[in-house]
Scaffold this active site. Sequence first.
Site, short mmCIF file in Angstrom:
data_model
loop_
_atom_site.label_atom_id
_atom_site.label_comp_id
_atom_site.label_asym_id
_atom_site.label_seq_id
_atom_site.Cartn_x
_atom_site.Cartn_y
_atom_site.Cartn_z
N LYS A 1 -9.05 -7.33 -1.26
CA LYS A 1 -8.40 -8.19 -2.27
C LYS A 1 -7.74 -9.38 -1.60
O LYS A 1 -7.85 -10.52 -2.08
CB LYS A 1 -7.36 -7.39 -3.05
CG LYS A 1 -7.93 -6.22 -3.84
CD LYS A 1 -6.79 -5.34 -4.40
CE LYS A 1 -7.27 -3.94 -4.66
NZ LYS A 1 -6.14 -2.99 -4.85
N LYS B 1 0.87 -1.18 0.00
CA LYS B 1 0.00 0.00 0.00
C LYS B 1 0.91 1.23 0.00
O LYS B 1 2.10 1.11 0.27
CB LYS B 1 -0.91 0.01 1.22
CG LYS B 1 -0.17 -0.24 2.54
CD LYS B 1 -1.11 -0.32 3.74
CE LYS B 1 -1.96 -1.55 3.80
NZ LYS B 1 -3.37 -1.33 3.85
#
Length: 786
Positions: free
Chosen positions: A635, A523
Amino acid sequence: MEKDRIVEQIKDIVLYKTGKTIDEVSPQAKYEASSIMIMDDIKEDWAKTTKKNKDRRNAYYFSAEFLIGRSFGNNILNYGLNHEAEGVAEELGISLSALEEMEEDPALGNGGLGRLAACFMESAATENLPLQGYGVRYSQGLFKQYFNQGFQMEEGDDWTALGDPWSLRKQAETKIVNFKDQKVLAVPYDTPVIGYRNKNINTLRLWQAEAINGFDFSKFNNSLYDDSMSTKNRAEDITRVLYPNDSQKAGKILRLKQQYFFVSASIQDIVSKYKQHFPLDIKFKDFSKYHIFQLNDTHPVMAIPELMRLLLDENFLSWEEAWKITKKVFAFTNHTILQEAMEKWSEDIVETVNPRCFEIIKEIDRRFIAELKESKYTNEKIEELRIVSKGTVRMANLAIRTSIKVNGVAELHTEILKKDTLKDWYELYPSKFLNKTNGITPRRWLVYSNKELSNYITELLGSDDWILDLSKLKELEKYLDDETVLKRINEIKYNNKVRLAKYIKENEGVDIDPNSIFDIQVKRLHEYKRQLLNALHIVYLYNKIKSNPEIDIVPRTFIFGGKAAPGYFRAKSIIKFINEIAKLVNNDPIVSKKIKVVFVENFRVSYGEKIYPAADVSEQISTAGKEASGTGNMKFMLNGALTLGTYDGANIEIFKEAGEDSNFVFGATVEELKEIESTYDPEQLYLNDEVIKETVDILKSDIINDNGSYMFLEIYNSLIANKNEKPDAYFVLKDFHSYVKAHEKIDKEYRDSLSWARKSLKNIANAGKFSSDRTIKEYANEIWDI
Ligand SMILES: *Cc1c(COP(=O)(O)O)cnc(C)c1O
């Protein structure tokens, strides 16, 4: 035969484009021709959808980012060409995956916000909803990240250098955008957004800035070569990069110009099409029946004064008429409660970009205040709500004042907006506020990127209906105690780990063991996401193994990925820190037998497609209250990873759906942090806690080296001894022990592989809520009315 037709067509395109036969050309040429073949195949369905949408109400998604990822593989899947694809590639003398690897990721987004826009576009197309995307075609995107001695380096990302077969330049629909000091062309590029197996194809329209008359002949003639091109360069600067550095005034102006550029072009485009379609409606009486504009965060908020400007100045409506329309056609999504991300522009900057829009904003503010005064609002309250105040224009306030609906992106986030961040607004307009928990498209994030698991799910459920109704995954729960199924779940995970290990070896040069636990945090780099907490835990483990080399722990591979904003010093320091830990750990003959650390370069959608399916543990460890939703967490869950996470954003909803006992929850809650906030003293914690002290002290030791950059001392100070700002503002040390305990639980539970697989399956079976099909239908029904 379908396959033969496709092969012939591709060979034909190769010949036309290169003058060569298929066996003479490069893989790149084969990829390009194959892509053009698909664009050719879809053209009638695309035109049909466009035509059909002309007569109905459409929603428009305005976003500074569309992180769409590669198109080739996903378009093959969605258009239903995947049964032929392998065979076609073979006939072309190449593998399908080699073809896919030829495509550059379009670097048109930064992180979750841009990826959300892309998932929404795909889900809307799949659900037959008329949603069109409008944004910017950045020629150099965000940036490409690489490491030099462990430091993040940035370079331009010229993602169209080898062409962009997935867009069509629509020169004839060019618009002109006016700034106070500059006039430029906005040239649209259209990319098809293909619904899953339904022949419905919506459009993503991205604008590129170009000069009206870019070349000064007489200057060139006078040998002023640079000057002769400066108009062209200044125009193209507007769409050169995403988020130009705004630490200087020139950068701030460029950012706002970029925002105004794309919304002005978009609104002009939509208004002119409306006038063509309804030439008799000169008062725009039906405009709001046909349009709803979703503002993805504050970046596109200049669309509001721009629509007013067009209605007032170019179509001669009265203020009241124009405002009545404008008040009906906007809706706003808030993505963060971090103050630094709430855009505010100083008045002179807004004036410099477009003086008329600035005037309109001031008039909207003036009338708003008059209204508030009439309803007996105090001056203090009015000050909070004002759009223009203390020399700045507050974009969120302009958006909320104008919009029909305002939404947060997860239940907790929306609650914080109502109770805290936007409290005064919620009191004023309670019925405007609603929640829309984010989602992800299962086509890209499971069917395409994890084919083995996807096929197995279809086999277990006896049908592939779940691809269009993800709540059907719930039926997998009947296999929770089926040993054969659980073993197969583990086997699929293992195979994905082998594939990722191979890719990491090729791209990062690091050997990792697929039998170890893959513990992954990918991220954007930000202090609130707390990659630092993860890093300090690795230091803790390193110390433990050093002092007891025989210690019994399950081998673990810690994988990181993500970019730091180029101007964000501390985030870059954390990258350097993790890279130094990786060097230390991976080069230690004893420690490296138990743990490995790798920070992959240039994390992006196509890398994610290989990473998410291979994770055992999903690190979602943000400070409670700071991560609005997260979508990476979804996800990972859909691909069977167990979440190690705080009570934050959509993690809470993940725990609720799959059960806390199938995941690893740790850390302080929002309420707990609020309570200790004013008395929190990390220095005392550090001085009185040996483990924390020993761990954090690595930042001041010579075991690791920041090459004289003082980066590590700066991280240390940020935790313990900050003079100018609050130390440990993100409560890394506060949550440290709770985090260590959760990791110990992971170590213990991973040893029982069937029980782990059961939890993995529990997560997959309960991921249905997080399909962006669900989210987009909620937007369509509750906000857009399409
Ligand atoms: C999903 C995704 C993100 C968002 O990840 P979070 O963990 O929600 O912050 C960022 N970048 C890429 C490339 C993604 O695919």
